[in-house]
Write a protein that holds these residues in place. Structure first.
Motif, PDB file in Angstrom:
ATOM      1  N   ASP A 277      50.302  83.894  41.696  1.00  0.00           N
ATOM      2  CA  ASP A 277      50.646  82.731  42.531  1.00  0.00           C
ATOM      3  C   ASP A 277      51.122  81.626  41.613  1.00  0.00           C
ATOM      4  N   ARG A 282      45.290  77.118  43.399  1.00  0.00           N
ATOM      5  CA  ARG A 282      45.081  78.134  44.436  1.00  0.00           C
ATOM      6  C   ARG A 282      44.673  79.477  43.825  1.00  0.00           C
ATOM      7  N   ASP A 303      55.650  81.978  38.434  1.00  0.00           N
ATOM      8  CA  ASP A 303      56.672  81.915  39.473  1.00  0.00           C
ATOM      9  C   ASP A 303      57.196  83.325  39.732  1.00  0.00           C
ATOM     10  N   ASP A 321      54.141  87.973  50.440  1.00  0.00           N
ATOM     11  CA  ASP A 321      53.677  87.191  51.598  1.00  0.00           C
ATOM     12  C   ASP A 321      54.292  85.803  51.411  1.00  0.00           C
TER      13      ASP A 321
END
Ligand SMILES: C[S@@+](CC[C@H](N)C(=O)[O-])C[C@H]1O[C@@H](n2cnc3c(N)ncnc32)[C@H](O)[C@@H]1O
Length: 441
Positions: A277, A282, A303, A321
């Motif tokens: 991520d 996060r 990234d 996702d």
């Protein structure tokens, strides 16, 4: 005794922060100054006022002598919170009016108190006529901004109003059972002993809907890692990936780790799961979830557009996702109606396309890539996949056969193109889109 104005003022601050300053509702609620004992009530007021806010804003425009845009965010929020209580909440009308007028003073809008009082009282007198006027438009009766109504009508034609209405329904709290630690039957029994009624979901064998929402952090089964919170539509990613023991899997947009954890719970003995991520904070949440559930993955901050970010090597399965408009999860996040702008779509679509192009070369021949969004808009779904398929001869759309492996799926509206679309109002789930692509060879 409290006059109830403190809780109304906290809700008004939260709503004003969303509609006036573009803050996320979760953040705005945390900063609202709500007393701990009032938090659930303040949250319900703020969620409801934003959920039905576009309808109520049109009512307010008919009531007010001044233009909506000329009002401060606090006065706008006072009107929304006051009207929400009168139209949708259980609060006694006189208490709703007096506490909201008193809240005007608490949020520094003393001069507006008389105006708020006059608007709310006039709504009480003229309610039916006002709502009849507002409800003539789809945007009014379903409480959505005009651009979103147009976009959903363009994409879903005669199903649009059902989708828009479903966006206003209170969502269920759906749990995902950690197959490593318990079974749905055992968890349902455990929750029943604690007084919770649960229901199974036909097409998501790990899902249990709680009949009455609760604070999951208070459930021992949650703190001890026997379950997580995840909508049933989101629980389709793992069966559609169809990963098997020995495979290397990349979850390219993984935080906070819902699907990574589901995959690890469902498929034992994977060779490696890389959870990537771009947001370091996060990624910490993925780590927390893995720890709570007793699972392990390779965590990477980076990234997905950078081929080096995944750490190298080919993957048998890739899940994208993708960051998206969130138009499928409006029932859980009514602030999306206020925060999302039509111009956001161009940048989102460009990033979705670039992610597919960047990650496809990392898929092993014969491997499967699942592209997912929680959007109901064709631009982010069918159009992205169609364009990718046209430019990538070795990519084969296998969504239809992959979805046949998911038992119990209800008949879904055809997305008129590649992929599988769950839209709000069909199967009781959030809106989700999936496309399963395999690499020939
Ligand atoms: C829809 S959320 C993922 C939800 C997650 N799969 C789950 O099930 O819990 C999208 C995620 O993509 C991440 N993201 C956005 N742009 C990214 C990029 N360029 N590379 C990697 N991750 C990115 C965001 O930080 C966000 O956590």
């Amino acid at each position: 005794m409290s006059d109830g104005s403190g809780s109304r003022a906290a809700a008004v601050r939260a709503v004003a922060a969303v509609i006036g300053r573009g803050q996320l509702l979760d953040v705005a609620l945390a900063d609202s100054g709500a007393e701990p004992a009032d938090r659930a009530f303040v949250q319900a007021l703020a969620f409801g006022s934003l959920r039905f806010g576009h309808r109520l804003k049109e009512v307010a425009a008919l009531l007010a002598t001044r233009k909506w845009d000329a009002l401060s965010p606090e006065v706008q929020a006072l009107l929304l919170v006051g009207l929400y209580q009168l139209e949708y909440a259980d609060t006694a009308a006189h208490a709703a009016v007096s506490a909201t007028v008193a809240a005007a003073r608490r949020v520094g809008e003393v001069p507006a108190a008389g105006f708020i009082n006059a608007c709310l009282r006039r709504f009480q007198r003229e309610r039916e006529a006002l709502l009849a006027m507002v409800d003539q438009s789809v945007g009014g009766r379903t409480s959505h901004p005009a651009w979103m109504v147009d976009a959903i009508e363009r994409d879903w034609h005669d199903q649009a109003e059902r989708i828009l209405q479903a966006n206003n329904i209170h969502p269920p709290l759906t749990l995902r059972v950690n197959a490593r630690r318990t079974t749905p039957e055992a968890l349902a029994e455990e929750l029943a002993l604690a007084g919770h009624v649960t229901h199974t979901v036909p097409f998501a064998p790990s899902a249990l809907d709680l009949e009455k929402p609760t604070d999951v952090r208070a459930l021992v089964a949650f703190t001890e890692g026997r379950c997580s919170v995840q909508d049933a539509a989101a629980q389709l990613a793992v069966p559609l990936l169809a990963a098997r023991a020995g495979m290397r899997v990349l979850d390219a947009c993984a935080a906070p780790g819902g699907k990574t954890c589901h995959l690890l719970e469902a498929v034992p003995d994977l060779a490696e799961v890389v959870a990537l991520d771009i947001d370091a904070g996060r990624v910490d949440r993925i780590r927390d979830n893995l720890d709570r559930l007793g699972l392990a993955a390779t965590l990477r901050v980076g990234d997905a557009l950078d081929p080096a970010a995944t750490g190298g090597g080919l993957f048998d399965r890739i899940l994208i996702d993708a960051p998206c408009s969130g138009t499928g999860v409006i029932r859980r996040h009514p602030d999306i109606k206020w925060l999302r702008r039509p111009r956001d779509l161009t940048a989102l679509v460009e990033r979705q396309q670039r992610m597919l192009q960047a990650l496809w070369p990392q898929l092993a021949p014969g491997g499967r890539l699942v592209y997912a969004t929680c959007s109901v808009l064709r631009a982010e779904n069918v159009t992205v996949i169609r364009k990718f398929l046209a430019a990538t001869p070795e990519a084969v759309d296998v969504t239809e056969s992959a979805s046949l492996a998911v038992a119990g799926l209800p008949p879904l509206p055809a997305p008129r193109g590649p992929g599988l679309a769950l839209v709000p109002g069909v199967a009781g789930t959030d809106g989700f889109y999936y496309a399963c692509l395999e690499r020939a060879g």
